[in-house]
Design an enzyme around this catalytic site. Sequence first.
Site, PDB file in Angstrom:
ATOM      1  N   ARG A  58      59.537  31.705  -1.236  1.00 26.76           N
ATOM      2  CA  ARG A  58      58.239  31.346  -0.653  1.00 26.76           C
ATOM      3  C   ARG A  58      57.145  31.295  -1.718  1.00 26.76           C
ATOM      4  NH1 ARG A  58      55.809  35.072   1.864  1.00 26.76           N
ATOM      5  NH2 ARG A  58      57.713  35.878   2.806  1.00 26.76           N
ATOM      6  N   TYR A 111      40.578  11.705   7.459  1.00 26.41           N
ATOM      7  CA  TYR A 111      41.836  11.749   8.229  1.00 26.41           C
ATOM      8  C   TYR A 111      41.644  12.505   9.543  1.00 26.41           C
ATOM      9  CZ  TYR A 111      46.872  12.098   9.045  1.00 26.41           C
ATOM     10  OH  TYR A 111      48.130  12.004   9.581  1.00 26.41           O
ATOM     11  N   ASP A 185      40.325  13.593  -0.679  1.00 20.37           N
ATOM     12  CA  ASP A 185      41.651  13.133  -0.249  1.00 20.37           C
ATOM     13  C   ASP A 185      41.827  11.730  -0.819  1.00 20.37           C
ATOM     14  OD1 ASP A 185      43.823  12.029   1.102  1.00 20.37           O
ATOM     15  OD2 ASP A 185      43.421  13.132   2.959  1.00 20.37           O
ATOM     16  N   LYS A 210      53.126   9.603   1.371  1.00 22.37           N
ATOM     17  CA  LYS A 210      52.782   8.183   1.298  1.00 22.37           C
ATOM     18  C   LYS A 210      53.222   7.621  -0.060  1.00 22.37           C
ATOM     19  CE  LYS A 210      50.988   9.400   5.237  1.00 22.37           C
ATOM     20  NZ  LYS A 210      49.618   9.830   5.396  1.00 22.37           N
TER      21      LYS A 210
HETATM   22  C1  LIG Z   1      49.014  10.942   6.092  1.00 25.86           C
HETATM   23  C2  LIG Z   1      47.731  11.457   5.603  1.00 25.86           C
HETATM   24  C3  LIG Z   1      47.448  12.820   5.617  1.00 25.86           C
HETATM   25  C4  LIG Z   1      48.399  13.824   6.205  1.00 25.86           C
HETATM   26  O1  LIG Z   1      49.577  13.889   5.463  1.00 25.86           O
HETATM   27  P1  LIG Z   1      50.998  14.321   6.112  1.00 25.86           P
HETATM   28  O2  LIG Z   1      51.873  14.279   4.907  1.00 25.86           O
HETATM   29  O3  LIG Z   1      51.342  13.307   7.159  1.00 25.86           O
HETATM   30  O4  LIG Z   1      50.816  15.676   6.683  1.00 25.86           O
HETATM   31  C5  LIG Z   1      46.238  13.244   5.115  1.00 25.86           C
HETATM   32  N1  LIG Z   1      45.341  12.366   4.612  1.00 25.86           N
HETATM   33  C6  LIG Z   1      45.577  11.054   4.593  1.00 25.86           C
HETATM   34  C7  LIG Z   1      44.555  10.133   4.045  1.00 25.86           C
HETATM   35  C8  LIG Z   1      46.774  10.545   5.076  1.00 25.86           C
HETATM   36  O5  LIG Z   1      47.000   9.235   5.064  1.00 25.86           O
END
Ligand SMILES: *Cc1c(COP(=O)(O)O)cnc(C)c1O
Length: 400
Positions: A58, A111, A185, A210
């Site tokens: 962990r 998001y 982000d 992504k």
């Molecule tokens: C998909 C996404 C998230 C969340 O990520 P997960 O891997 O699905 O938990 C956060 N911010 C943005 C801009 C995203 O496209």
Amino acid sequence: MSGRKSLATLSVRGGEDRVKPDNAVAQPIVCTATYSFTSRREIADHFEGRIEREEYGRYGNPTVRAAEKRIAALDGAEDAVLFGSGMAAVSTALLALLKSGQHVILTSDCYRRTRQLVGSFLSRYGIESTLVPPGDLAALEAAIRPGATRLVVTESPTNPYLRVADLPAYAAVVRKHRGLKLLVDSTFATPINQRPLELGADLVLHSATKYLGGHNDLLAGSLSGRADLIAGLRDLRGVLGTLLDPHSAYLLQRGLKTLDLRVGKQNASGLRIARWLEARPEVVRVFHPGLESHPDHVTAKAQMSGFGGVVSFIVEGGLEGAAAFVDAVRIPLIAPSLGGVESLIEQPALMSFYELTSEERRAIGIEEGLVRLSLGIEDADELIADLAQAFERSRVPAVA
Ligand SMILES: *Cc1c(COP(=O)(O)O)cnc(C)c1O
């Protein structure tokens, strides 16, 4: 590796030692829950920081660590830490940086689950929040509560309209206030197209699900920044258990090797297809930061080295017109998510915002006929031909 390397080289080798265990070229997957010690002396050396090694799953894993070092190198950060999803990274960061009585500011188009976490969950623990419109620096300044506001969270580019925040301007506002931090982000941009730390952010977040992973086969999230900040986040990861497993970390670092290649191709296809869509009579409006018609094009040009592979556009005929078009497309798969090698297409009104009424969608600016296309690495000519046949097949017969 010494010296600042190109992003192409860093994608393949960033943060990596010349020699790996057993002289392997590929990153070994270290599949273990715990790590053995040989003596009381070694235990003491570990806890007193004289040696760098793992202790329990962990708290860390060598395969995960290798991917973290690669991401830190790409982001130009002192360090990075990985989590089991983008939202695990968001949750851990917000819980680490905020406490009861403090205040966080979010841009209103960040998001959706991040907004939900802050608005419906952190609020239960006495953490207050304010949403400010993207790009409105006066609203940002006005929302800051001296002493109480600790964090500004923004995103760039945003979903689904690809709004671009002027990150140096945000950073300048944040720097005027002691103890205030800027978290960006940067999922849609990747380190190939944008490096927020160099633009003044304190922390950069990626949903590695992504572009970083890039193959639609894993979930992961990362945070990069100053070593002391990252150490605090890693400690909390060990408490919350928001960790990434070594198999996904292996896939992630494998995906990262082609990040520069993939994103380069996705940037090219994105701009080309955005321009092609702009000329189609079936399309009301196209959103892509590389288009001169995009409201944030000038900002995007100043701070991004590429505009990404996501294109959003409004199709004639509202909900029905867009749905018929999406159903008629053959190469892109109908799915949420973005950034992978497979092109994905979705209609936000029928996917991410399905449970809302038309009025609620209109209130938050989600057009019924909006389509989001995330370009993969397929041939751009074939993608264009596919979109053309989908427009032909789904065309509503003109009223005589
Ligand atoms: C998909 C996404 C998230 C969340 O990520 P997960 O891997 O699905 O938990 C956060 N911010 C943005 C801009 C995203 O496209």
